[in-house]
Design a protein around this motif. Structure first.
Motif, PDB file in Angstrom:
ATOM      1  N   ASN A  91      18.443  -4.151  -7.273  1.00 51.04           N
ATOM      2  CA  ASN A  91      19.286  -4.636  -6.077  1.00 51.04           C
ATOM      3  C   ASN A  91      20.651  -4.177  -5.968  1.00 51.04           C
ATOM      4  OD1 ASN A  91      16.938  -6.345  -5.194  1.00 51.04           O
ATOM      5  ND2 ASN A  91      17.803  -8.196  -6.375  1.00 51.04           N
ATOM      6  N   LYS A  92      21.159  -3.648  -6.878  1.00 47.40           N
ATOM      7  CA  LYS A  92      22.542  -3.133  -6.826  1.00 47.40           C
ATOM      8  C   LYS A  92      22.792  -1.592  -7.134  1.00 47.40           C
ATOM      9  CE  LYS A  92      24.715  -7.363  -7.825  1.00 47.40           C
ATOM     10  NZ  LYS A  92      26.002  -7.403  -7.989  1.00 47.40           N
ATOM     11  N   ILE A  93      21.455  -0.894  -7.516  1.00 45.71           N
ATOM     12  CA  ILE A  93      21.678   0.534  -7.951  1.00 45.71           C
ATOM     13  C   ILE A  93      20.738   1.539  -7.181  1.00 45.71           C
ATOM     14  CG2 ILE A  93      21.162   2.067  -9.718  1.00 45.71           C
ATOM     15  CD1 ILE A  93      21.938  -0.006 -11.915  1.00 45.71           C
ATOM     16  N   ASN A  94      21.255   2.314  -6.364  1.00 44.34           N
ATOM     17  CA  ASN A  94      20.413   3.206  -5.626  1.00 44.34           C
ATOM     18  C   ASN A  94      20.512   4.719  -6.160  1.00 44.34           C
ATOM     19  OD1 ASN A  94      19.538   1.420  -3.907  1.00 44.34           O
ATOM     20  ND2 ASN A  94      21.468   1.840  -2.277  1.00 44.34           N
ATOM     21  N   LEU A  95      19.560   5.539  -5.935  1.00 44.32           N
ATOM     22  CA  LEU A  95      19.397   6.816  -6.359  1.00 44.32           C
ATOM     23  C   LEU A  95      19.241   7.655  -4.981  1.00 44.32           C
ATOM     24  CD1 LEU A  95      19.569   9.375  -8.102  1.00 44.32           C
ATOM     25  CD2 LEU A  95      16.893   8.997  -8.276  1.00 44.32           C
ATOM     26  N   ASP A  96      20.328   8.471  -4.536  1.00 43.20           N
ATOM     27  CA  ASP A  96      20.463   9.056  -3.415  1.00 43.20           C
ATOM     28  C   ASP A  96      20.296  10.606  -3.400  1.00 43.20           C
ATOM     29  OD1 ASP A  96      20.735   6.843  -2.051  1.00 43.20           O
ATOM     30  OD2 ASP A  96      22.616   6.997  -1.897  1.00 43.20           O
ATOM     31  N   VAL A  97      19.410  11.365  -2.969  1.00 44.76           N
ATOM     32  CA  VAL A  97      19.195  12.658  -3.025  1.00 44.76           C
ATOM     33  C   VAL A  97      19.429  13.426  -1.642  1.00 44.76           C
ATOM     34  CG1 VAL A  97      17.624  14.695  -3.360  1.00 44.76           C
ATOM     35  CG2 VAL A  97      17.508  12.746  -4.707  1.00 44.76           C
ATOM     36  N   ARG A  98      20.368  14.278  -1.454  1.00 41.72           N
ATOM     37  CA  ARG A  98      20.935  14.869  -0.249  1.00 41.72           C
ATOM     38  C   ARG A  98      20.989  16.252   0.091  1.00 41.72           C
ATOM     39  NH1 ARG A  98      25.807  12.412   2.745  1.00 41.72           N
ATOM     40  NH2 ARG A  98      26.366  14.226   4.201  1.00 41.72           N
ATOM     41  N   LEU A  99      20.448  16.710   1.147  1.00 36.79           N
ATOM     42  CA  LEU A  99      20.303  17.944   1.542  1.00 36.79           C
ATOM     43  C   LEU A  99      21.383  18.317   2.406  1.00 36.79           C
ATOM     44  CD1 LEU A  99      18.933  21.043   0.695  1.00 36.79           C
ATOM     45  CD2 LEU A  99      17.103  20.212   2.283  1.00 36.79           C
ATOM     46  N   ASP A 100      22.283  19.117   2.446  1.00 40.36           N
ATOM     47  CA  ASP A 100      23.370  19.329   3.371  1.00 40.36           C
ATOM     48  C   ASP A 100      23.440  21.146   3.983  1.00 40.36           C
ATOM     49  OD1 ASP A 100      24.505  16.914   3.557  1.00 40.36           O
ATOM     50  OD2 ASP A 100      25.764  17.478   1.607  1.00 40.36           O
ATOM     51  N   TYR A 101      23.414  21.170   5.014  1.00 41.80           N
ATOM     52  CA  TYR A 101      23.591  22.788   5.457  1.00 41.80           C
ATOM     53  C   TYR A 101      24.916  22.663   6.350  1.00 41.80           C
ATOM     54  CZ  TYR A 101      23.009  26.956   8.334  1.00 41.80           C
ATOM     55  OH  TYR A 101      23.379  28.004   8.910  1.00 41.80           O
ATOM     56  N   TYR A 117      26.357   2.311  -7.403  1.00 40.17           N
ATOM     57  CA  TYR A 117      26.191   1.055  -7.667  1.00 40.17           C
ATOM     58  C   TYR A 117      26.985  -0.047  -6.679  1.00 40.17           C
ATOM     59  CZ  TYR A 117      26.903  -3.310 -10.469  1.00 40.17           C
ATOM     60  OH  TYR A 117      27.045  -4.790 -10.890  1.00 40.17           O
ATOM     61  N   LYS A 118      26.282  -0.760  -5.997  1.00 32.83           N
ATOM     62  CA  LYS A 118      26.749  -1.780  -5.068  1.00 32.83           C
ATOM     63  C   LYS A 118      27.330  -2.838  -5.648  1.00 32.83           C
ATOM     64  CE  LYS A 118      24.647  -0.601  -0.573  1.00 32.83           C
ATOM     65  NZ  LYS A 118      23.867  -1.124   0.412  1.00 32.83           N
ATOM     66  N   PHE A 119      28.746  -3.245  -5.750  1.00 35.97           N
ATOM     67  CA  PHE A 119      29.370  -4.417  -6.568  1.00 35.97           C
ATOM     68  C   PHE A 119      29.541  -5.571  -5.325  1.00 35.97           C
ATOM     69  CE2 PHE A 119      32.636  -1.566  -6.288  1.00 35.97           C
ATOM     70  CZ  PHE A 119      33.438  -2.043  -5.558  1.00 35.97           C
ATOM     71  N   SER A 120      29.413  -5.144  -3.982  1.00 38.32           N
ATOM     72  CA  SER A 120      29.438  -6.142  -2.988  1.00 38.32           C
ATOM     73  C   SER A 120      28.660  -5.625  -1.712  1.00 38.32           C
ATOM     74  CB  SER A 120      30.894  -6.491  -2.682  1.00 38.32           C
ATOM     75  OG  SER A 120      31.519  -5.372  -1.723  1.00 38.32           O
ATOM     76  N   PRO A 121      28.398  -6.290  -0.622  1.00 37.76           N
ATOM     77  CA  PRO A 121      27.661  -5.761   0.366  1.00 37.76           C
ATOM     78  C   PRO A 121      28.586  -4.583   1.162  1.00 37.76           C
ATOM     79  CG  PRO A 121      27.545  -8.039   0.542  1.00 37.76           C
ATOM     80  CD  PRO A 121      28.451  -7.769  -0.651  1.00 37.76           C
ATOM     81  N   LEU A 122      29.933  -4.581   0.919  1.00 44.18           N
ATOM     82  CA  LEU A 122      30.741  -3.611   1.886  1.00 44.18           C
ATOM     83  C   LEU A 122      31.296  -2.406   0.845  1.00 44.18           C
ATOM     84  CD1 LEU A 122      32.941  -6.119   3.568  1.00 44.18           C
ATOM     85  CD2 LEU A 122      31.006  -5.019   4.223  1.00 44.18           C
ATOM     86  N   PHE A 123      31.142  -2.651  -0.667  1.00 47.33           N
ATOM     87  CA  PHE A 123      31.854  -1.823  -1.446  1.00 47.33           C
ATOM     88  C   PHE A 123      30.805  -1.041  -2.413  1.00 47.33           C
ATOM     89  CE2 PHE A 123      35.463  -3.809   0.025  1.00 47.33           C
ATOM     90  CZ  PHE A 123      36.326  -2.637   0.425  1.00 47.33           C
ATOM     91  N   SER A 124      30.989   0.037  -2.892  1.00 47.25           N
ATOM     92  CA  SER A 124      30.323   0.465  -3.932  1.00 47.25           C
ATOM     93  C   SER A 124      31.085   1.778  -4.902  1.00 47.25           C
ATOM     94  CB  SER A 124      28.941   1.096  -3.428  1.00 47.25           C
ATOM     95  OG  SER A 124      29.024   2.300  -2.771  1.00 47.25           O
TER      96      SER A 124
END
Length: 146
Positions: A91-101, A117-124
């Motif tokens: 619920n609080k930890i995401n893994l993001d993979v990003r491809l940029d050009y 890691y999201k410690f609130s709905p507005l901040f991570s």
């Protein structure tokens, strides 16, 4: 004895602003497309000093050489296209993979992996690893969601 000192100073600033749309595929996977603006500023200063000293280490002033190669500046502002895959691990930890050009000098494609890691709905807070194939960078940051 001859001593050579190579002094190399780099200052690098990158500002990046993006806007995009997030597609929620299911509860644990989202993908997003974004268009952004990247502003880069690189300044480097290079100096080479060579001097002679006797066996005790006392500098001999008559044989000193200083070569200042001067400051080089590089700046660019370009548009960036991004594709992001986001995997919700908890619920609080995401893994993001990003491809940029980004088209700066020669076209550049980069891959970023980010643990968030999201410690609130507005901040991570996040840690990321960025790679272009020629260079690797890592970072820590804070993110605000609105």
């Amino acid at each position: 004895m001859n001593y050579t000192v190579f002094d190399y100073d780099i200052e690098f600033t990158q500002i990046q602003i993006s806007i995009g749309y997030i597609f929620s595929i299911n509860d644990s996977y989202k993908m997003a497309f974004a268009v952004g603006y990247v502003d880069l500023d690189l300044e480097q200063d290079t100096q080479l000093s060579s001097y002679w000293a006797d066996n005790i280490g006392n500098v001999l002033p008559e044989d000193n050489n200083n070569f200042n190669f001067g400051k080089d500046n590089y700046g660019a502002n370009e548009v960036m296209l991004s594709f992001i895959s986001s995997f919700k691990l908890t619920n609080k930890i995401n893994l993001d993979v990003r491809l940029d050009y980004v088209d700066i000098n020669e076209s550049s494609t980069s891959l970023t992996g980010e643990l968030n890691y999201k410690f609130s709905p507005l901040f991570s807070v996040f840690a990321d690893l960025f790679s272009t194939g020629d260079e690797d960078q890592y970072g820590l940051g804070v993110r605000y969601y609105f």
